[in-house]
Motif scaffolding. Sequence first.
Motif, PDB file in Angstrom:
ATOM      1  N   VAL A  39      33.828  43.582  34.706  1.00 32.55           N
ATOM      2  CA  VAL A  39      33.637  43.671  35.441  1.00 32.55           C
ATOM      3  C   VAL A  39      34.756  42.771  35.627  1.00 32.55           C
ATOM      4  CG1 VAL A  39      32.206  42.350  37.265  1.00 32.55           C
ATOM      5  CG2 VAL A  39      30.661  42.697  34.401  1.00 32.55           C
ATOM      6  N   LYS A  40      35.347  43.145  36.975  1.00 35.38           N
ATOM      7  CA  LYS A  40      36.708  42.699  37.657  1.00 35.38           C
ATOM      8  C   LYS A  40      36.346  42.179  38.742  1.00 35.38           C
ATOM      9  CE  LYS A  40      40.066  43.342  40.357  1.00 35.38           C
ATOM     10  NZ  LYS A  40      40.259  43.069  41.463  1.00 35.38           N
ATOM     11  N   TYR A  41      36.626  40.685  39.137  1.00 35.31           N
ATOM     12  CA  TYR A  41      36.041  39.906  40.199  1.00 35.31           C
ATOM     13  C   TYR A  41      37.247  39.364  41.271  1.00 35.31           C
ATOM     14  CZ  TYR A  41      33.865  35.991  42.347  1.00 35.31           C
ATOM     15  OH  TYR A  41      33.576  35.640  43.316  1.00 35.31           O
ATOM     16  N   GLY A  42      37.707  39.871  42.429  1.00 38.30           N
ATOM     17  CA  GLY A  42      38.875  40.483  42.974  1.00 38.30           C
ATOM     18  C   GLY A  42      39.021  38.871  43.873  1.00 38.30           C
ATOM     19  N   GLY A  43      40.349  38.486  43.925  1.00 40.60           N
ATOM     20  CA  GLY A  43      40.383  37.868  44.974  1.00 40.60           C
ATOM     21  C   GLY A  43      40.110  37.652  46.283  1.00 40.60           C
ATOM     22  N   HIS A  44      39.883  38.598  46.361  1.00 41.00           N
ATOM     23  CA  HIS A  44      39.456  38.012  48.089  1.00 41.00           C
ATOM     24  C   HIS A  44      37.894  38.245  48.153  1.00 41.00           C
ATOM     25  CE1 HIS A  44      42.830  41.395  49.432  1.00 41.00           C
ATOM     26  NE2 HIS A  44      42.385  39.661  50.277  1.00 41.00           N
ATOM     27  N   GLY A  74      40.946  38.813  39.663  1.00 43.27           N
ATOM     28  CA  GLY A  74      42.564  38.424  40.288  1.00 43.27           C
ATOM     29  C   GLY A  74      42.540  37.374  40.979  1.00 43.27           C
ATOM     30  N   GLY A  75      43.045  37.370  41.962  1.00 43.07           N
ATOM     31  CA  GLY A  75      43.740  36.322  42.290  1.00 43.07           C
ATOM     32  C   GLY A  75      44.738  36.730  43.657  1.00 43.07           C
ATOM     33  N   GLY A  76      44.927  37.582  44.047  1.00 41.40           N
ATOM     34  CA  GLY A  76      46.601  38.080  44.688  1.00 41.40           C
ATOM     35  C   GLY A  76      46.402  36.958  45.870  1.00 41.40           C
ATOM     36  N   LEU A  96      51.269  47.296  44.946  1.00 33.51           N
ATOM     37  CA  LEU A  96      51.395  46.158  43.500  1.00 33.51           C
ATOM     38  C   LEU A  96      52.488  44.839  44.163  1.00 33.51           C
ATOM     39  CD1 LEU A  96      52.010  48.618  41.239  1.00 33.51           C
ATOM     40  CD2 LEU A  96      50.506  46.884  41.432  1.00 33.51           C
ATOM     41  N   ARG A  97      52.422  43.882  43.962  1.00 36.75           N
ATOM     42  CA  ARG A  97      53.154  43.009  44.117  1.00 36.75           C
ATOM     43  C   ARG A  97      54.918  42.420  43.785  1.00 36.75           C
ATOM     44  NH1 ARG A  97      51.781  38.264  46.187  1.00 36.75           N
ATOM     45  NH2 ARG A  97      50.130  38.183  45.478  1.00 36.75           N
ATOM     46  N   VAL A  98      55.937  42.791  44.390  1.00 37.89           N
ATOM     47  CA  VAL A  98      57.219  43.399  43.701  1.00 37.89           C
ATOM     48  C   VAL A  98      57.850  41.696  43.483  1.00 37.89           C
ATOM     49  CG1 VAL A  98      59.843  43.438  44.128  1.00 37.89           C
ATOM     50  CG2 VAL A  98      58.100  44.509  45.528  1.00 37.89           C
ATOM     51  N   TYR A 203      54.437  39.335  31.933  1.00 39.09           N
ATOM     52  CA  TYR A 203      54.709  39.834  33.544  1.00 39.09           C
ATOM     53  C   TYR A 203      53.045  40.250  33.584  1.00 39.09           C
ATOM     54  CZ  TYR A 203      57.701  43.849  31.629  1.00 39.09           C
ATOM     55  OH  TYR A 203      59.371  44.493  30.967  1.00 39.09           O
ATOM     56  N   ASN A 204      53.340  40.390  35.246  1.00 37.11           N
ATOM     57  CA  ASN A 204      52.304  40.518  36.021  1.00 37.11           C
ATOM     58  C   ASN A 204      51.367  41.802  36.405  1.00 37.11           C
ATOM     59  OD1 ASN A 204      50.468  39.946  38.711  1.00 37.11           O
ATOM     60  ND2 ASN A 204      52.837  40.351  40.149  1.00 37.11           N
ATOM     61  N   ILE A 205      50.207  41.571  35.627  1.00 33.16           N
ATOM     62  CA  ILE A 205      49.741  43.008  36.036  1.00 33.16           C
ATOM     63  C   ILE A 205      48.363  43.193  37.326  1.00 33.16           C
ATOM     64  CG2 ILE A 205      47.754  44.438  34.444  1.00 33.16           C
ATOM     65  CD1 ILE A 205      49.286  43.339  32.358  1.00 33.16           C
ATOM     66  N   ASN A 206      48.365  44.412  37.731  1.00 32.50           N
ATOM     67  CA  ASN A 206      47.766  43.606  38.840  1.00 32.50           C
ATOM     68  C   ASN A 206      46.347  43.946  38.501  1.00 32.50           C
ATOM     69  OD1 ASN A 206      45.689  47.067  39.700  1.00 32.50           O
ATOM     70  ND2 ASN A 206      46.661  45.842  41.693  1.00 32.50           N
ATOM     71  N   ALA A 207      45.485  43.401  38.591  1.00 34.75           N
ATOM     72  CA  ALA A 207      43.819  42.997  37.406  1.00 34.75           C
ATOM     73  C   ALA A 207      43.131  43.503  37.743  1.00 34.75           C
ATOM     74  CB  ALA A 207      43.489  41.611  38.715  1.00 34.75           C
ATOM     75  N   ASP A 208      43.077  45.133  39.094  1.00 36.02           N
ATOM     76  CA  ASP A 208      42.191  46.332  38.630  1.00 36.02           C
ATOM     77  C   ASP A 208      43.116  47.464  37.288  1.00 36.02           C
ATOM     78  OD1 ASP A 208      40.761  45.669  40.687  1.00 36.02           O
ATOM     79  OD2 ASP A 208      42.329  46.778  41.962  1.00 36.02           O
TER      80      ASP A 208
HETATM   81  C1  LIG Z   1      51.511  43.165  40.230  1.00 34.76           C
HETATM   82  C2  LIG Z   1      49.957  42.948  41.276  1.00 34.76           C
HETATM   83  O1  LIG Z   1      50.322  43.757  42.047  1.00 34.76           O
HETATM   84  N1  LIG Z   1      48.854  41.527  40.467  1.00 34.76           N
HETATM   85  C3  LIG Z   1      48.260  41.262  41.232  1.00 34.76           C
HETATM   86  C4  LIG Z   1      47.435  40.577  40.633  1.00 34.76           C
HETATM   87  C5  LIG Z   1      46.674  39.652  40.961  1.00 34.76           C
HETATM   88  C6  LIG Z   1      45.496  40.855  41.313  1.00 34.76           C
HETATM   89  O2  LIG Z   1      45.485  41.812  41.141  1.00 34.76           O
HETATM   90  O3  LIG Z   1      44.557  40.167  42.283  1.00 34.76           O
HETATM   91  P1  LIG Z   1      43.531  41.068  43.683  1.00 34.76           P
HETATM   92  O4  LIG Z   1      42.702  42.129  42.290  1.00 34.76           O
HETATM   93  O5  LIG Z   1      42.485  39.776  44.327  1.00 34.76           O
HETATM   94  O6  LIG Z   1      43.856  41.414  44.081  1.00 34.76           O
HETATM   95  C7  LIG Z   1      48.967  39.904  42.045  1.00 34.76           C
HETATM   96  O7  LIG Z   1      50.389  39.348  42.023  1.00 34.76           O
HETATM   97  O8  LIG Z   1      48.536  40.108  43.462  1.00 34.76           O
END
Ligand SMILES: CC(=O)N[C@@H](CCC(=O)OP(=O)(O)O)C(=O)O
Length: 306
Positions: A39-44, A74-76, A96-98, A203-208
């Motif tokens: 289960v992926k729980y998003g920052g929003h 997550g936690g964007g 993706l966040r630079v 490494y910062n990894i997109n949570a999805d």
């Molecule tokens: C590489 C990259 O974009 N990493 C994300 C990691 C957190 C994330 O993915 O959070 P959400 O699921 O809330 O968007 C970031 O830095 O925002």
Amino acid sequence: MATNIDQTDAYRQSMLDKAETLIEALPYLQRYAGRTFVVKYGGHAMGDPELAEDFAQDIVLLKACGINPVVVHGGGPQIGRMLKALGIESQFVNGLRVTDKQTAEVAEMVLAGAINKELVSWISRAGGKAIGISGKDGGMVLARKVQSKAPKAIEEEGEPLVVDLGFVGEPDRIDTTVIDTVCAAGMIPVIAPIGVGPDGETYNINADTMAGAIAAALGASRLFLLTDVPGVLDKDKNLLTDLSPADIAMLAEDGTIQGGMIPKLETCVHAVEAGCEAAVVLDGRVPHAMLLEIFTSRGAGTLIRA
Ligand SMILES: CC(=O)N[C@@H](CCC(=O)OP(=O)(O)O)C(=O)O
Ligand SMILES: Nc1ncnc2c1ncn2[C@@H]1O[C@H](COP(=O)(O)OP(=O)(O)O)[C@@H](O)[C@H]1O
């Protein structure tokens, strides 16, 4: 102690409705016992304490039903706020966040620190035993650098086709030992999307992406991606209830899906093609949406199958 056995019709009906809901759940309970759900729980979706409490209760209920929930968060937005407070600029390319070195440090601090422990604490309050870890723990996630294609606008101006995103990674190898151990001990792993590179770099990894890779590595029955929209929407904002990988390729091509929805659906495609039974993009703002999706015949959100 005396009990009043007078019951109104309304009371009896409400009791019957509750019993029927439990009976409706029976085939799902039988089907899913012993299975693993990522289960992926998003920052929003994390902003509202009531929703966080509901989410934690749902996770603890899954565990009590014999399902192994594995939470990736997550936690964007929270990283964005911290970077802003520190006066560090942040930019996104294709969702993706630079990430330079300093941004990677902030991302790790926010994700593996504050947010991770907050979620652990919500699950504890709901009566579960959660263990907060990041991809660095137990050598779980070895990451490799991501090379992003330039967004369409840049491509059309004849600029380079590849953008360097810095310390943005994707899982290269996943060792599930720590997850298996935590689950087998009756606990719930709560995972921050941070990985380690071959030279020890963060490494910062997109949570999805992280959740999808973990779902694939575990051979999970379900991957749930909880977010802040009802599911995948078409250009007229109607909910698309079922999608195949081919449908998703078309939606990306014609620009229907953008921003964070791009890595989200790429993740779903990767997970279902790697053996995860199905992925679901679900509205994390709807209380107990996940329970209704799992234990009733009324589907919610967008279901993705290979
Ligand atoms: C590489 C990259 O974009 N990493 C994300 C990691 C957190 C994330 O993915 O959070 P959400 O699921 O809330 O968007 C970031 O830095 O925002
Ligand atoms: N076709 C689409 N359907 C639904 N949401 C979309 C679509 N295209 C882009 N989005 C955006 O994707 C966002 C969800 O991704 P993201 O911001 O990464 O959420 P989260 O932080 O929950 O992972 C939505 O809030 C929405 O703005």
